[in-house]
Design a protein around this motif. Structure first.
Motif, PDB file in Angstrom:
ATOM      1  N   GLY A 155      -7.866 -23.944  -7.172  1.00 27.03           N
ATOM      2  CA  GLY A 155      -8.939 -23.091  -6.211  1.00 27.03           C
ATOM      3  C   GLY A 155      -8.342 -21.908  -5.628  1.00 27.03           C
ATOM      4  N   TRP A 156      -6.984 -22.112  -5.541  1.00 25.89           N
ATOM      5  CA  TRP A 156      -6.168 -20.960  -4.926  1.00 25.89           C
ATOM      6  C   TRP A 156      -5.910 -19.769  -5.690  1.00 25.89           C
ATOM      7  CZ3 TRP A 156      -1.914 -17.823  -5.124  1.00 25.89           C
ATOM      8  CH2 TRP A 156      -1.413 -17.179  -3.914  1.00 25.89           C
ATOM      9  N   TRP A 157      -5.708 -19.829  -6.882  1.00 25.43           N
ATOM     10  CA  TRP A 157      -5.613 -18.941  -7.906  1.00 25.43           C
ATOM     11  C   TRP A 157      -6.734 -18.294  -8.200  1.00 25.43           C
ATOM     12  CZ3 TRP A 157      -1.190 -16.726  -8.468  1.00 25.43           C
ATOM     13  CH2 TRP A 157      -0.044 -17.397  -8.256  1.00 25.43           C
ATOM     14  N   THR A 158      -7.816 -19.052  -8.525  1.00 22.01           N
ATOM     15  CA  THR A 158      -9.114 -18.582  -8.753  1.00 22.01           C
ATOM     16  C   THR A 158      -9.845 -17.760  -7.656  1.00 22.01           C
ATOM     17  OG1 THR A 158     -10.148 -20.443  -8.113  1.00 22.01           O
ATOM     18  CG2 THR A 158      -9.959 -20.131 -10.495  1.00 22.01           C
ATOM     19  N   SER A 159      -9.538 -18.042  -6.417  1.00 19.02           N
ATOM     20  CA  SER A 159     -10.013 -17.285  -5.185  1.00 19.02           C
ATOM     21  C   SER A 159      -9.133 -15.812  -5.370  1.00 19.02           C
ATOM     22  CB  SER A 159      -9.666 -18.017  -3.951  1.00 19.02           C
ATOM     23  OG  SER A 159     -10.587 -19.157  -3.870  1.00 19.02           O
ATOM     24  N   ARG A 160      -8.081 -15.864  -5.446  1.00 19.84           N
ATOM     25  CA  ARG A 160      -7.104 -14.714  -5.635  1.00 19.84           C
ATOM     26  C   ARG A 160      -7.678 -13.863  -6.889  1.00 19.84           C
ATOM     27  NH1 ARG A 160      -5.783 -17.182  -2.517  1.00 19.84           N
ATOM     28  NH2 ARG A 160      -6.328 -15.530  -0.856  1.00 19.84           N
ATOM     29  N   SER A 161      -8.166 -14.476  -7.896  1.00 22.28           N
ATOM     30  CA  SER A 161      -8.862 -13.676  -8.779  1.00 22.28           C
ATOM     31  C   SER A 161     -10.041 -12.734  -8.555  1.00 22.28           C
ATOM     32  CB  SER A 161      -9.117 -14.274 -10.019  1.00 22.28           C
ATOM     33  OG  SER A 161     -10.330 -15.331  -9.919  1.00 22.28           O
TER      34      SER A 161
END
Length: 467
Positions: free
Chosen positions: A38-44
């Motif tokens: 979730g953290w990485w996809t939100s960063r994307s």
């Protein structure tokens, strides 16, 4: 040397150690993937899809390199072969395959029209299953010609190096800078809020359409995500279904490998060729773009509203989006229905040929995968959502929880408890889960397109519009 390998493979002590290592490896990968996806996809959504893809590939690259390093120098390392787990830790920190899949789907959502998404997703999954079908065969040939199983990992290392080396340095600096600029308290909160991406399922935006949908009790997205979570539990049953075939029909590992190759090729052919043709022939075509309507008054030309000339906002909005979602949703329902029927029939297969035929027919239910992504994104957009990466990250977290944590526990317990009396119980459990998933899908109602011109704006909405 070959004889020693056979003896090791048959040694129960070796098998127990390998099983323990595999369990710890998978657990580390699953837990960290759940925390970080979730953290990485939100960063994307903020820094772009390509940087996150590059970092995900770096995680795969490190895992391959670590595997080769431990295989060569394990006797010189403290803890011996347990250093394999380091690869799982790094890959999990960078999101593992779940982050890559979610980010790729978000990239497609950014660049493809909603009407065509299910077609592109179908091709995407088809290519994945092409790799799943060809991978074991190609890997086996490579091992046969080179004489060492490490050759496969050397090839994987070369491929991942080529994909990620040009992106890693630049991308990590961008994301580190973005994280540095954030307040320390906010970063601390995000660190422990790894389940927060799931909140996107019931969040609503300030848009007027979303508020109206929420007032009517729009549960469509929640039902869709719950259905996907229930269906994802099935991934925890695969290894036990293989054991069922080996035990009941007396198959060898080679025969099981043949069936897996047939399954992979069937799914790939269906997703790459058959399903796109079905979509092209049956799915309603989007109408041509309407002609540009020129302003009739000077006030309209300058974007001003008057009592006699209100702005024309979506006065002729096409209904094709709703029709497209309905088609994708019905296609998903049919796919899940195929899975329900085949799972119910498998326990009654009296021969290995009938069991194989039902397994192949079950492959046609894979149409659920691309349609679920398309429908989820469409329902999210109708509620006013704009961060597709956040939604797909939430789906990735849910997939990990269901397929890597809850699913194996459910089917493992079922198989152990029923193997002596009713080994086919895992298929009844599978049919029950897919039936629940289908019931949830049948409860989804796609909202009609709201025409903003039909109702006047209140003072607050009018002020927000002009701001």
């Amino acid at each position: 040397m070959h004889g020693q390998a056979i003896l090791c493979a048959a040694d129960p002590v070796v098998n127990a150690s390998v099983g323990k290592l595999v369990m710890v490896y998978a657990l580390c990968m699953g837990v960290l993937g759940c925390i970080s996806t979730g953290w990485w996809t939100s960063r994307s959504d903020r820094v772009g899809r390509v940087p996150v893809l590059g970092l995900g590939l770096f995680g795969l690259l490190f895992a391959d390199a670590n595997f080769i390093f431990v295989a060569k120098f394990s006797k010189s390392l403290p803890g011996n072969y347990w250093w394999f787990v380091l690869g799982a830790l790094v890959e999990g920190i960078f999101g593992s395959i779940s982050t890559l899949n979610a980010t790729i789907h978000a990239y497609v959502a950014d660049t493809v029209e909603p009407h065509s998404r299910v077609h592109i997703f179908s091709l995407f999954y088809g290519l994945i299953f092409c790799g799943s079908a060809l991978g074991p065969t190609v890997g086996g040939l490579i091992v046969r010609f080179t004489g060492t199983p490490l050759s496969v990992f050397y090839m994987g290392l070369c491929i991942h190096t080529r994909e990620s080396r040009r992106q890693y340095d630049q991308n990590i600096l961008r994301i580190q800078q973005e994280a540095t600029d954030a307040p320390i308290l906010a970063r601390f909160k995000r660190l422990f809020g790894f389940l927060s991406p799931l909140s996107v399922v019931w969040e609503t935006t300030g848009r007027r359409r979303s508020l109206k949908a929420g007032a009517r009790g729009d549960w469509s997205l929640i039902l869709m995500v719950t259905s996907l979570g229930v269906a994802a539990l099935l991934k925890g049953s695969y290894s036990y279904k293989f054991q069922y075939a080996l035990a009941v029909f007396g198959w060898s590992s080679e025969q099981l490998g043949y069936l897996l190759s047939v399954v992979g090729f069937t799914r790939a052919a269906f997703l790459t060729f058959i399903l796109p043709v079905i979509i092209k022939l049956i799915k309603p075509k989007p109408p041509p773009a309407p002609a540009v309507q020129l302003p009739e008054t000077p006030n309209e030309a300058f974007g001003q509203e008057t009592e006699t000339a209100p702005l024309r906002r979506n006065a002729h909005a096409p209904q094709s989006t709703t029709q497209s979602i309905v088609f994708d949703l019905n296609l998903m329902r049919v796919s899940v229905l195929i899975e329900v029927v085949t799972f119910l029939a498998m326990p009654f297969a009296g021969s290995s040929l009938m069991f194989s035929a039902l397994t192949v027919i079950n492959c046609f239910g894979i149409g659920r995968a691309p349609t679920s992504q398309s429908v989820s994104l469409a329902l999210y957009a109708q509620r006013g959502g704009t961060e597709s990466g956040k939604l797909l990250g939430a789906l990735g977290v849910l997939q990990i929880i269901s397929s890597q944590i809850l699913g194996p526990a459910l089917f493992g317990t079922t198989f152990v408890k029923t193997i002596a009396t009713n080994p086919a119980a895992i298929f009844f459990v599978s049919a029950l889960l897919v039936g629940i998933s289908l019931t949830l899908l049948l409860c989804i109602r796609v909202p009609e397109t709201v025409q903003d011109v039909e109702e006047p704006l209140d003072a607050e909405e009018s002020s927000a519009l002009h701001r």
